[in-house]
Design a protein around this motif. Structure first.
Motif, PDB file in Angstrom:
ATOM      1  N   LEU A 274      11.519 -39.836  63.674  1.00 40.01           N
ATOM      2  CA  LEU A 274      10.069 -39.575  63.882  1.00 40.01           C
ATOM      3  C   LEU A 274       9.250 -40.859  63.983  1.00 40.01           C
ATOM      4  O   LEU A 274       8.164 -40.953  64.513  1.00 40.01           O
ATOM      5  N   ARG A 275       9.995 -41.891  63.671  1.00 42.42           N
ATOM      6  CA  ARG A 275       9.586 -43.397  64.002  1.00 42.42           C
ATOM      7  C   ARG A 275       9.420 -43.677  65.579  1.00 42.42           C
ATOM      8  O   ARG A 275       8.649 -44.501  66.014  1.00 42.42           O
ATOM      9  N   TYR A 276      10.055 -42.780  66.297  1.00 44.51           N
ATOM     10  CA  TYR A 276      10.573 -43.061  67.691  1.00 44.51           C
ATOM     11  C   TYR A 276       9.991 -42.008  68.654  1.00 44.51           C
ATOM     12  O   TYR A 276       9.527 -42.335  69.702  1.00 44.51           O
ATOM     13  N   VAL A 277      10.119 -40.825  68.283  1.00 46.81           N
ATOM     14  CA  VAL A 277       9.976 -39.832  68.946  1.00 46.81           C
ATOM     15  C   VAL A 277       9.190 -38.500  68.377  1.00 46.81           C
ATOM     16  O   VAL A 277       8.933 -38.366  67.243  1.00 46.81           O
TER      17      VAL A 277
ATOM     18  N   VAL B 139      20.709 -48.523  62.692  1.00 49.43           N
ATOM     19  CA  VAL B 139      21.425 -48.152  61.277  1.00 49.43           C
ATOM     20  C   VAL B 139      21.157 -49.144  60.110  1.00 49.43           C
ATOM     21  O   VAL B 139      20.746 -48.468  59.078  1.00 49.43           O
ATOM     22  N   LEU B 140      20.941 -50.380  60.234  1.00 48.44           N
ATOM     23  CA  LEU B 140      20.938 -51.441  59.310  1.00 48.44           C
ATOM     24  C   LEU B 140      19.501 -51.920  59.301  1.00 48.44           C
ATOM     25  O   LEU B 140      18.876 -51.820  58.172  1.00 48.44           O
ATOM     26  N   VAL B 141      18.892 -52.052  60.284  1.00 52.70           N
ATOM     27  CA  VAL B 141      17.604 -52.742  60.304  1.00 52.70           C
ATOM     28  C   VAL B 141      16.424 -51.594  60.254  1.00 52.70           C
ATOM     29  O   VAL B 141      15.381 -51.637  59.579  1.00 52.70           O
ATOM     30  N   ALA B 142      16.775 -50.534  61.022  1.00 55.64           N
ATOM     31  CA  ALA B 142      15.748 -49.348  61.048  1.00 55.64           C
ATOM     32  C   ALA B 142      14.083 -49.693  61.140  1.00 55.64           C
ATOM     33  O   ALA B 142      13.436 -49.894  60.433  1.00 55.64           O
ATOM     34  N   PRO B 143      13.832 -50.134  62.403  1.00 55.64           N
ATOM     35  CA  PRO B 143      12.649 -50.676  62.851  1.00 55.64           C
ATOM     36  C   PRO B 143      11.814 -49.796  62.631  1.00 55.64           C
ATOM     37  O   PRO B 143      11.831 -48.298  62.569  1.00 55.64           O
ATOM     38  N   PRO B 144      10.490 -49.949  61.919  1.00 51.30           N
ATOM     39  CA  PRO B 144       9.283 -49.011  61.506  1.00 51.30           C
ATOM     40  C   PRO B 144       8.661 -48.458  62.790  1.00 51.30           C
ATOM     41  O   PRO B 144       8.631 -48.913  63.858  1.00 51.30           O
ATOM     42  N   ALA B 145       7.799 -47.446  62.341  1.00 54.78           N
ATOM     43  CA  ALA B 145       7.042 -46.781  63.290  1.00 54.78           C
ATOM     44  C   ALA B 145       5.977 -47.853  63.652  1.00 54.78           C
ATOM     45  O   ALA B 145       5.473 -48.735  62.648  1.00 54.78           O
TER      46      ALA B 145
END
Length: 273
Positions: free
Chosen positions: A32-35, A123-129
């Motif tokens: 949901l942060r990306y699409v 997987v590791l960093v998980a960029p925020p919304a």
């Protein structure tokens, strides 16, 4: 052998990428942060297909190695030590039996491993919304509905009336019937600072993915807006009344809301509208 290594790398990359997609779309809400939420089934299906393709490619590679002469490990030591064996004979210009093109063969798989970096980032960093940093540097966009004289459906009942920020902006700016006049509304968004003082309640709207995000802003005024100023980027719920004369020359498409109540809330599961 080089072709087999490349197939192995391809299989591993497919499995890694498919696993990353399944991790963010099936086992968490990170997608949901990306699409948009409506795209979840397509992400899950894509992840499953990529994993299956990777596993199928790995199985095919193993079978090919097992059925190749020598079981995929090359000729035996007794056979390769024979003087008349092709592998024992050095090239005319290379007395050490080295392949002049060997370095180009080994470069491919090494470069292919760089494709794991986007997977590791997810997987590791998980960029925020996208949030206040993006919205602070974007203009508010209130798109006029289609038609010379756009028509709007009646507002639903409710006090306060819960609305999205984008819908509130459109009705406040373009609905000439002004049905919001005197209505208490409840809006949810994050705080961003306003040039010259004050602050906006802000929300990002996406049609497909974060790349097409549009910014919606509402200027928050009134006593509650000054006594309960939230930190920039914090999520709040605001209850107030539309201020029809709130537009200024500076912010001609940003409506104003006289706030009666400002409440800090956790970030919603879906940060976009």
């Amino acid at each position: 052998m080089v072709a087999a290594v490349r197939r192995e790398v391809q299989a591993i990359l497919l499995v890694l990428l498919g696993t990353a997609l399944l991790r963010i779309s099936l086992f968490s809400d990170s997608y949901l942060r990306y699409v948009r939420a409506a795209l979840q089934p397509y992400l899950v299906a894509t992840g499953v297909v990529l994993v299956l393709l990777g596993v199928a490619s790995a199985v095919a590679t193993v079978r090919a190695l097992r059925t190749s002469p020598g079981g995929g490990f090359g000729p035996g030591p007794a056979e390769s030590s024979r003087p008349d064996h092709p592998d024992h004979q050095a090239a005319p210009d290379d007395h050490h039996g080295h392949d002049h093109h060997g370095h180009s063969h080994h470069g491919g798989p090494r470069i292919a491993w760089l494709l794991t970096l986007p997977v590791l980032a997810i997987v590791l960093v998980a960029p925020p919304a996208l949030g206040s940093y993006t919205a602070q540097r974007s203009e508010s966009t209130t798109v006029k509905p289609a038609g010379t004289e756009p028509t709007f459906p009646p507002l639903p009942a409710g006090d306060p009336l819960s609305m999205t920020l984008a819908s509130f902006d459109v009705r406040a700016v373009w609905d000439t019937a002004a049905p919001l006049r005197g209505r208490r509304v409840k809006l949810v968004g994050f705080a961003t600072s306003r040039k010259g003082g004050g602050w906006y309640l802000t929300r990002l709207t996406i049609s497909c993915c974060a790349a097409d995000a549009l910014t919606s802003k509402v200027e928050i005024r009134g006593g509650a807006a000054t006594t309960q100023v939230p930190p920039p980027g914090s999520w709040v719920e605001v209850v107030g009344v539309w201020q029809p004369d709130g537009q200024t020359a500076q912010d001609d498409t940003i409506p104003a809301l006289t706030a009666a109540q400002v409440t800090r809330i956790p970030e919603p599961r879906d940060p976009y509208e």
